[in-house]
Design an enzyme around this catalytic site. Sequence first.
Site, PDB file in Angstrom:
ATOM      1  CD  GLU A   1      12.999  34.288  13.921  1.00 12.11           C
ATOM      2  OE1 GLU A   1      14.103  34.623  14.403  1.00 12.11           O
ATOM      3  OE2 GLU A   1      12.543  34.784  12.876  1.00 12.11           O
TER       4      GLU A   1
ATOM      5  CG  HIS B   1     -11.781  44.953  30.035  1.00 13.38           C
ATOM      6  ND1 HIS B   1     -12.890  45.365  30.736  1.00 13.38           N
ATOM      7  CD2 HIS B   1     -10.724  45.147  30.869  1.00 13.38           C
ATOM      8  CE1 HIS B   1     -12.519  45.807  31.937  1.00 13.38           C
ATOM      9  NE2 HIS B   1     -11.202  45.686  32.031  1.00 13.38           N
TER      10      HIS B   1
ATOM     11  CE  LYS C   1      13.638  36.184   5.005  1.00 11.71           C
ATOM     12  NZ  LYS C   1      14.943  36.108   5.642  1.00 11.71           N
TER      13      LYS C   1
END
Length: 424
Positions: A276, A297, A412
């Site tokens: 951010e 792994h 948003k």
Amino acid sequence: MKLNLEKVKLTKPFSEYQEKIHRITDLIATKKGPGGDYLGWDRWPETYDKEEFQRIIDAASWIRQNVDVLVVVGIGGSYLGARAVIEALKGLYAQDSLEIIFLGQTFSPTYTQQVLNYLSNKRFAINVISKSGTTTETSIAFRLVKNLLEKQVGKTHAKQAIFATTDKEKGALRDLVNKEGYTSFVLPDDIGGRYSVLTAVGLLPIAAAGIDIAALMQGAKDAMNALTNFDVESNIAIQYAIVRHQLYQEKAVEMFVTYEPHMAMISEWLKQLFAESEGKESKGLLPGSVSFSTDLHSVGQFIQEGSPVLFETTLFVKKPLLDLNVPLETDDADGLNYLAGRPLSFVNEKAFLGTLQAHTGEGGVPVVQLEIDELNAYELGYLLYFFMKSVAYSGYLLGINPFNQPGVEVYKRNMFKLLGKKGY
Ligand code: PA5
């Protein structure tokens, strides 16, 4: 903590950045750079409100004495720091009288319903955290969990068990606090979410977890004193910023590496802090994270031999919270007796050293190493401040405002329109 740069090749010496760094240091001190209004965190370890700090300790102690579970409701900067510190210092299966769980960091109906089911027969308190007071994930989760609490203990008792952390004047949550009389704490105007872990946002849940928040603040204060200067030869926050800036010229990804599953949330906090702060104007390193040896792994294959897009920043802790030895077995059927009597920390350290050799050797991956002797509240306070200070420098080196996050508004707007929210 120590910054070890043995496994990175500097393309220019630090001294060549001295003038630029001097200018950035002034911009931070005078708050005259981009986003300067959001630099409240910089001196916070000494300027924080001592009266509120005591109220946080009192609230935490009330919570520990009166309930079995604290539900922390928040998202992003209003969630990650507290969870990162609590897990790092307590481990993932801490046997404590108070359990801390998180809600509001997702819209997931399954997660939300399961948390509510889990709480249905528990004595719990709520810490709702939102600077804006209007974040949808947080607001929905708070409404749900508050209704459950009120149903369980009645409205009057519920009020006693609800703690809100928000802006001192603005926002729907502050209005609710004023209306209902919840105990409340303040997230200062000049501190953004991802820089707020050392305010009440992080401190109340952390103190409720039984962690020494005075030591946390002392660590941050010592970091502030050690890292508030413009000396490129000694200031490790500046050095880390410069190294990242140089690596950015050839790499796209910074992979944060930890060696303890209970430190994975520190990486999540770091991912938010860096993504951010720097990911804007088509710039910035993409922060990723792996937890070794688990991910050796899986993603380890890519790091060793895949596209050469990344460098690593490892956070290796020398002394784990707990340790245990590999047991001896007389028949040695599994062939492990060569390790019998050795602590698991010894094995983990050798995995770290072997991986370091493999990745920096044949793999050709630069590795920035942060060496931490021991995880405790003081060291963590130091570490958190170190990263916040460093991203201020690296953001300004990139030429962007490290304190805003305009990009997060786009989804948003679309979501609100799709949801039919008034005004969208
Ligand atoms: O760093 C930030 O500013 C964001 O991640 C916010 O913390 C997050 O969006 C939550 O916002 P609020 O605290 O207003 O609910």
